[in-house]
Design a protein around this motif. Sequence first.
Motif, short mmCIF file in Angstrom:
data_model
loop_
_atom_site.label_atom_id
_atom_site.label_comp_id
_atom_site.label_asym_id
_atom_site.label_seq_id
_atom_site.Cartn_x
_atom_site.Cartn_y
_atom_site.Cartn_z
N LEU A 1 6.04 -27.68 20.16
CA LEU A 1 6.11 -27.12 18.81
C LEU A 1 4.81 -27.48 18.10
CD1 LEU A 1 9.80 -27.85 17.74
CD2 LEU A 1 8.90 -26.00 19.14
N VAL A 2 4.61 -26.92 16.92
CA VAL A 2 3.33 -27.11 16.21
C VAL A 2 3.02 -28.59 15.99
CG1 VAL A 2 2.18 -26.78 13.99
CG2 VAL A 2 3.34 -24.87 15.06
N ASP A 3 4.03 -29.39 15.65
CA ASP A 3 3.76 -30.77 15.24
C ASP A 3 4.31 -31.82 16.20
OD1 ASP A 3 6.42 -30.33 14.71
OD2 ASP A 3 6.44 -31.60 12.92
N ARG A 4 4.85 -31.39 17.34
CA ARG A 4 5.45 -32.37 18.26
C ARG A 4 5.62 -31.80 19.65
NH1 ARG A 4 10.46 -33.50 14.99
NH2 ARG A 4 8.98 -32.88 13.39
N THR A 5 5.79 -32.71 20.60
CA THR A 5 6.11 -32.31 21.98
C THR A 5 7.50 -32.82 22.31
OG1 THR A 5 3.79 -32.45 22.64
CG2 THR A 5 5.42 -32.55 24.40
N ILE A 6 8.32 -31.95 22.88
CA ILE A 6 9.63 -32.35 23.37
C ILE A 6 9.47 -32.48 24.88
CG2 ILE A 6 12.11 -31.84 23.33
CD1 ILE A 6 10.63 -31.85 20.52
N SER B 1 11.99 -20.12 35.21
CA SER B 1 11.41 -18.94 34.54
C SER B 1 12.13 -18.69 33.22
CB SER B 1 11.51 -17.71 35.44
OG SER B 1 10.77 -17.87 36.62
N ASP B 2 13.47 -18.80 33.24
CA ASP B 2 14.26 -18.58 32.02
C ASP B 2 13.93 -19.62 30.95
OD1 ASP B 2 15.52 -16.44 33.21
OD2 ASP B 2 17.35 -17.54 33.74
N MET B 3 13.85 -20.90 31.36
CA MET B 3 13.57 -21.97 30.40
C MET B 3 12.16 -21.86 29.83
SD MET B 3 16.35 -23.46 29.99
CE MET B 3 15.80 -24.79 28.93
N GLU B 4 11.24 -21.36 30.63
CA GLU B 4 9.87 -21.14 30.15
C GLU B 4 9.88 -20.12 29.01
OE1 GLU B 4 5.54 -19.96 32.08
OE2 GLU B 4 7.33 -18.98 32.86
N GLN B 5 10.65 -19.04 29.18
CA GLN B 5 10.74 -18.00 28.14
C GLN B 5 11.37 -18.56 26.87
OE1 GLN B 5 9.50 -14.78 28.31
NE2 GLN B 5 8.58 -15.59 30.17
N VAL B 6 12.45 -19.35 27.04
CA VAL B 6 13.15 -19.93 25.88
C VAL B 6 12.20 -20.87 25.13
CG1 VAL B 6 15.04 -21.46 25.18
CG2 VAL B 6 15.46 -19.69 26.88
N ALA B 7 11.47 -21.70 25.88
CA ALA B 7 10.52 -22.64 25.26
C ALA B 7 9.45 -21.89 24.48
CB ALA B 7 9.88 -23.52 26.33
N GLN B 8 8.96 -20.78 25.04
CA GLN B 8 7.93 -19.99 24.35
C GLN B 8 8.48 -19.39 23.06
OE1 GLN B 8 6.57 -17.16 27.30
NE2 GLN B 8 5.27 -18.65 28.31
N GLN B 9 9.75 -18.95 23.08
CA GLN B 9 10.35 -18.40 21.85
C GLN B 9 10.44 -19.47 20.77
OE1 GLN B 9 13.99 -16.98 23.66
NE2 GLN B 9 13.31 -14.87 23.64
N ALA B 10 10.85 -20.69 21.17
CA ALA B 10 10.94 -21.79 20.20
C ALA B 10 9.56 -22.14 19.66
CB ALA B 10 11.58 -23.01 20.86
N GLU B 11 8.56 -22.17 20.54
CA GLU B 11 7.19 -22.46 20.11
C GLU B 11 6.70 -21.42 19.10
OE1 GLU B 11 5.06 -22.76 23.85
OE2 GLU B 11 6.38 -24.40 24.48
N ARG B 12 7.01 -20.13 19.39
CA ARG B 12 6.60 -19.05 18.46
C ARG B 12 7.29 -19.20 17.11
NH1 ARG B 12 6.00 -15.52 23.18
NH2 ARG B 12 8.21 -15.07 23.17
#
Length: 719
Positions: free
Chosen positions: A321-326, A602-613
Amino acid sequence: MSKHKSGKRLNKKMLVEMLQTLFQQNPNETFSFKQIFKNLKLSTHPAKMLAVETMDEMAWDDYLTKTSDNSYRLNLKNQVQEGTFIRKANGKNSFQPDDGGKPIFVSERNSLFAMNGDRVRVAMMARRERHIKEAMVVEILSHKADQAVGKLKVERDYAFLITEGNIFVHDILIPKKKLKGGKDGEKAVVRITQWPSKDSKNIVGEVIDVLGKEGDNNVEMHAILAQYGLPYKYPKHVEDAAEKIEPGITEQEIRRREDFREIFTCTIDPKDAKDFDDALSIRKVGKLWEVGVHIADVSHYVKEGSVIDKEATKRATSVYLVDRTIPMLPERLCNFICSLRPDEEKLCYSAIFQLDDEANVKDYHIAHTVIKSNRRYAYEEVQEILMGKDGDYAEELRTLDKLAKCLRERRFKGGAVKFDREELHFDIDETGKPTRAYFKKSNDATQLIEEFMLLANRTVAESIGKVKKGTKAKTLPYRIHDQPDPTKLETLREFVTKFGYKLKTAGTKGAISKSLNALMEGCQGKKEQKLIETVALRAMMKAKYSTHNIGHYGLAFDYYTHFTSPIRRYPDTMVHRLLTKYQDGARSANQDKYEELCEHCSDMEQVAQQAERDSIKYKMVEFMGDKVGEVYDAHISGIQSYGIYCEIDENHCEGMVPMRDLDDDYYDFDERNYCLVGRRHHHKYQLGDAIRIKVARANLEKRQLDFALAEEGSKKVKK
């Protein structure tokens, strides 16, 4: 026209709806004329004849199947399909078939209260004259999620959860005793305990976590993660397991490995990074350069099937995320034990190359190693050294850069597609508030690291996948990227022709990618650059993980995997484990097991990208919150039927001018040419056009930035 028993005059439209309801509610039954007349209460001869005529037309339309001269049933073969339900807050829901066909409209009354992302079975409805194709949900096969995040509304006798984006038909009802101390206006995560049914339209849930006050930075970031079902805290029992891991390296372990501790080695990462999972070493060996790509040996510490491994499998990726890493792994592992910190002995899995002065690979081997990094660099430091400034180990860094440039040049000559997309970044203060928005561009320092990581990933994939003809390669997770969608590529060709550019859409993969690169270079610095880049990106397929190798189109590699980031990506850990087993002589691993893991990653990569956006969107709105009323120069970055997306030139924040605000004309949306065209005055809004906007609203709750067209001559213009 005859009358129905209800007293209403029966017409064909009413009869179609009555017949649709009857057959859809009984999808497996065959009805005779007599049963149909009885069920629909058709008593007069004209009404019965109209029904017979209507059913005949519905059979012609493939909606019904005629089973005898006087009986019909629902045409299940064409009419019943399975897929995903997509819910929209504006009620324009749709059904996405599993076969990848076009989405089909589902009205709210035909949704069976399905939620966004649910797997459903639908029946197609007979198409009404001059109407779009519609489907009706007949069964919910599985719910996508059993939890939701939103704002609590607590009244005297009851409580609700109001979800973000109104993704549910109704707010979630929460019994007062299930609030877990949550107060009115607080954000919370709720588990759904009861779904809507024919008997009750309510969704009932219980609070599983109270996040806190709306607007608080931590609360909002946790809400974004919870919204996508991503974890926002690390389980204590997993952290406890990590605490028990011994960080020391025994002499016995060092003897098993190649020793690089005396060879110059460094890490190059963003200035705020803590998890250093890759390092480079370089030394001259005879006439060749020996370059080592050293990757943190996570699989040495995280054993398959362990508590830590199970949690990492579930997460599959770190989320930025913008201000942190999970993180994917507990902090003790990713920032301390596995991280390749300077002046500390670390265990690695390495790809070691013998390169000539033109970076041709003369030999390579893959081995477990031990290293000791001499220096930790930030990208900015390395960039300054590459531009001529004095610094530690400047000669070594410049040699690495020279070799990387040779690798890069050869890659593009080989047909790799050149997309240097800029990424939006924020500077943030200690409270998490954004103070500056800017684009981070690729430079020599980032490209240096990129090229050696690509070389290592490609080489590892080739070492397993490239086998003699007639021999089956052992199982390995590959990073695959399919060729562009031919239809979209043709649309791009037609589109760029209007600007005087040419594009090949037929021929070899290499010929098409070289033509794409020529297009990208040709539009550099031109008004239409961003427009063409956007349309070109839409023609590209998404990269994913799979054990079925088809190569990587964008990189122009026949074999490619992910080996270089096991601290933050689970596929890399899988690759490390399989490589170790194969080097020890093991047989090929179970392909079905690893394909399932690839799909999950692959699915989790897409979900993570949506959260990052979403975190970027939130910070963008927060950054612009005190700039409402100000006017900026911008350009049109997106066109939709409901409005114009505009990106501010100064800070790259993006917002939308809603269609309702374009009140000088009635605009038609030309989807093929990415523009809006006025009917009367023929004024055109085109992707890429310069435009002046005023910041109208910054809604943090909806993560929405609204712009309005600025009046000419406005004094408060931000250049």
